[in-house]
Enzyme design. Structure first.
Site, short mmCIF file in Angstrom:
data_model
loop_
_atom_site.label_atom_id
_atom_site.label_comp_id
_atom_site.label_asym_id
_atom_site.label_seq_id
_atom_site.Cartn_x
_atom_site.Cartn_y
_atom_site.Cartn_z
N ARG A 67 -3.17 7.06 -7.16
CA ARG A 67 -4.35 7.44 -6.38
C ARG A 67 -4.39 8.93 -6.09
NH1 ARG A 67 -8.01 4.78 -4.88
NH2 ARG A 67 -8.56 6.39 -3.39
N LYS A 178 14.67 -1.49 -8.65
CA LYS A 178 15.29 -2.03 -7.46
C LYS A 178 14.64 -1.40 -6.23
CE LYS A 178 19.16 -0.01 -5.75
NZ LYS A 178 18.93 1.33 -5.19
N ASP A 207 18.83 -1.51 -13.14
CA ASP A 207 19.88 -0.97 -12.29
C ASP A 207 20.29 0.28 -13.05
OD1 ASP A 207 22.44 -0.22 -11.36
OD2 ASP A 207 22.60 -2.16 -10.38
N HIS A 208 19.85 1.43 -12.58
CA HIS A 208 19.98 2.61 -13.44
C HIS A 208 21.45 2.95 -13.74
CE1 HIS A 208 20.59 4.89 -9.72
NE2 HIS A 208 21.05 5.87 -10.46
N LYS A 212 23.85 4.50 -17.45
CA LYS A 212 24.73 5.68 -17.53
C LYS A 212 25.73 5.51 -18.66
CE LYS A 212 24.58 6.67 -12.55
NZ LYS A 212 24.02 8.01 -12.38
N GLU A 246 28.59 9.95 -2.01
CA GLU A 246 27.54 10.96 -2.20
C GLU A 246 27.65 12.02 -1.12
OE1 GLU A 246 23.53 9.43 -3.42
OE2 GLU A 246 24.38 7.60 -2.60
N ASP A 265 21.55 -0.83 -0.67
CA ASP A 265 21.10 0.26 -1.54
C ASP A 265 22.02 0.46 -2.74
OD1 ASP A 265 19.40 2.45 -2.16
OD2 ASP A 265 20.84 3.86 -1.32
N HIS A 270 24.56 -1.45 -7.77
CA HIS A 270 25.35 -0.56 -8.63
C HIS A 270 26.84 -0.93 -8.63
CE1 HIS A 270 21.67 1.54 -8.64
NE2 HIS A 270 21.89 2.36 -7.64
N LYS A 360 26.95 7.82 2.19
CA LYS A 360 26.17 9.07 2.16
C LYS A 360 26.87 10.11 3.02
CE LYS A 360 22.15 7.49 0.30
NZ LYS A 360 21.67 7.97 -1.00
C1 BG6 Z 1 19.88 4.80 -5.92
C2 BG6 Z 1 19.95 4.75 -4.42
O1 BG6 Z 1 19.73 3.51 -6.46
O2 BG6 Z 1 21.07 5.38 -6.42
C3 BG6 Z 1 20.18 6.12 -3.84
O3 BG6 Z 1 18.74 4.20 -3.91
C4 BG6 Z 1 21.39 6.76 -4.46
O4 BG6 Z 1 20.33 6.08 -2.43
C5 BG6 Z 1 21.29 6.71 -5.97
O5 BG6 Z 1 21.45 8.10 -4.03
C6 BG6 Z 1 22.56 7.19 -6.63
O6 BG6 Z 1 22.30 7.33 -7.99
P1 BG6 Z 1 23.05 8.43 -8.85
O7 BG6 Z 1 22.58 8.19 -10.24
O8 BG6 Z 1 22.64 9.75 -8.29
O9 BG6 Z 1 24.49 8.15 -8.62
#
Ligand code: BG6
Length: 512
Positions: A67, A178, A207-208, A212, A246, A265, A270, A360
């Site tokens: 939008r 997700k 699930d990214h 990797k 992180e 999260d 992950h 975090k």
């Molecule tokens: C995401 C989370 O799925 O993965 C984030 O929602 C997190 O909070 C992130 O920071 C971490 O991904 P990567 O690829 O930076 O390790």
């Protein structure tokens, strides 16, 4: 003390799954949430890099739905700026961008309105007729989960979700970001709802982490070498630590995060996915459902942590200052850190703790899997309690940053006396390969175009992972006696997490 490994120049071996089907089919990618943050930071930059490397099919078009951009030109301009900023390759190559921009289309509208789907249908027919996209569509839902049912219903009503007709027939696939649910019940409902519109072989749950390179390499390392697998079990492994630490905090995602927290999260998806790859049995082949079947077995073998065990088996923490971040409730009890001890009840892993932690605002960004081997049975080079305390052998799979694998072992120090030291063998991706690894989304897009679901979460595994996490979430919510520990930003987390390991005479690997 460092010993380096370098790549031995030999023939590379194409994996069966890869050599089987290199080619990707012509298609249109439809991005719901096309003007959103994920599209700008990750999705369009990933497509730009795929095009730059010549990996996209000749007939490939993108339709953004959103939008906030008033028209197609504005939509392209906003992505040009974002891609220049967020692409892993810099500076922006004007020729490649012009090529991509020529494939970018925009339908302005919201997800609820029937006109959006009418306009989309007309656009897709036009692209099939003029660009040869052969009625192949991928719908990417980069939207809050609450929008999924309405989008699926809109697409279904418009006749855009046709089932697959064999490997050569037109396809309609959906890629879903997700969070896939927020507890077991909502995940089940979401799966049931999705199943009413599309078949399981049309759903690509992202699930990214699975995209990797270093996560995929867990399987190659385990099953492409004969020396690790015999040592990959309770006879040799003392415990396993899986970490996703992180440095970053909320980065403008306060509202989402305050409703989500570290367990939902990162740990539910992950970390449990990584655990499954590290712990699963060898699959019969590298086919998607063979691998996903073995992962599902692991999820089913993980011993659930029951409500009364949550206090002793799980630690939650919140960094100081979290409640002062924008869009965070002043009395928020959201955990920004979680550590848990899981046991796997199968023959391979009985009695071996798997410690998972995610947080975090910690002292260092570090994602890794560390396999800690048992101490030697008899100490020949020192006092027994020193040998037992010192970890002689740890194999660390460094997922990010500084991607690589290291192995520590004991070594005699040079000299005429007998002093031993712990030294490391170190393999680093950047030193061994001269190619920058692709971003996870690049791989995930290509696999969706190929119809390969290996790196996507299957329905049963998503529900099994939620089944493990939901009792913990419920205990936190229902039992005010379970502490939420504070920790300093820039630290390694709450000290209570150290105590969690002390009960089994272990300690966390330092993050720094
Ligand atoms: C995401 C989370 O799925 O993965 C984030 O929602 C997190 O909070 C992130 O920071 C971490 O991904 P990567 O690829 O930076 O390790």
């Amino acid at each position: 003390m460092g010993i380096s490994t370098t790549r031995i120049e030999t023939e590379t071996v194409p994996g069966e799954a890869i050599s089987k089907e290199r080619s990707v089919r012509p298609c249109v990618l439809v991005l719901f949430g096309g003007t959103g943050d994920l599209s700008k930071r990750k999705l369009v930059p990933a497509l730009y890099n795929l095009l730059k490397e010549g990996l996209l099919p000749a007939a490939f078009e993108i339709v953004g739905i959103g939008r906030s951009a008033p028209d197609e030109e504005a939509f392209r301009a906003l992505h040009r700026e974002a891609t220049a900023k967020f692409s892993r390759t810099k500076p922006l190559d004007d020729g490649t961008w012009a090529n991509l921009a020529g494939r970018v289309h925009y339908v302005r509208g919201d997800n609820e309105s029937p006109e959006t789907y009418q306009a989309l249908t007309a656009k897709l027919s036009e692209l099939d007729a003029t660009k040869g996209t052969e009625q192949n569509r991928i719908f990417f839902f980069s939207t809050p989960p609450s929008a999924f049912p309405v989008i699926l219903a809109g697409l279904k009503k418009a006749g855009l979700l046709h089932s697959s007709h064999g490997p050569k027939g037109p396809f309609a696939r959906v890629m879903i970001e997700k969070p896939f649910g927020h507890d077991l019940e909502s995940a089940r409902e979401l799966n049931k709802m999705a199943a009413a519109f599309v078949d399981e072989d049309q759903i690509y749950r992202i699930d990214h982490y699975l995209g990797k390179e270093t996560v995929q390499n867990i399987l190659v390392m385990r099953f492409g070498n004969s020396m690790f697998e015999p040592l990959w079990n309770r006879n040799y492994v003392d415990h396993v630590q899986i970490t996703a630490a992180e440095e970053l905090g909320m980065e403008g995602r306060g509202k989402f995060y305050d409703e989500t927290g570290a367990l939902r999260d990162v740990l539910q998806n992950h970390l449990l996915e990584v655990l499954a790859l590290a712990a699963m049995e060898p699959p019969v082949s590298f086919k998607a459902d063979e691998i996903r079947g073995e992962k599902s077995q692991i999820f089913r073998s993980i011993r659930p942590i029951l409500a009364h065990e949550v206090e002793s088996e799980v630690v939650r923490g919140q960094y100081k200052g979290f409640r002062d971040e924008p869009n965070i409730a002043k009395d928020s009890k959201t955990a920004t850190y979680v550590a848990a001890r899981f046991m796997i009840d199968n023959w391979r892993w009985h009695g071996v703790p798997f410690y998972l932690r995610a947080g975090k605002r910690l002292e260092k960004r570090c994602t890794e899997v560390a396999i800690h081997y048992r101490a030697v049975p008899l100490c020949l080079f020192g006092r027994d309690e020193v040998c037992q305390r010192l970890e002689q052998n740890v194999l660390v799979l460094r997922i990010q940053p500084d991607e690589g694998i290291e192995f520590s072992f004991m070594c005699k120090q040079p000299g005429d006396d007998l002093f031993v030291s712990n030294v490391k063998m170190d393999f680093s991706y950047s030193r061994a390969f001269d190619r920058q690894p692709p971003e996870a989304y690049e791989r995930l897009f290509l696999d969706t175009m190929r119809g390969d679901q290996t790196l996507f979460a299957r329905r049963d595994s998503v529900e099994e992972a939620w089944a493990l996490c939901t009792p913990i979430l419920e205990a936190w919510q229902n039992d005010p006696g379970i502490p939420l520990y504070e920790y300093d930003p820039g630290s390694s987390g709450p000290t209570a997490a150290d105590d969690l390991l002390k009960t089994t005479r272990h300690r966390w690997r330092p993050l720094a």
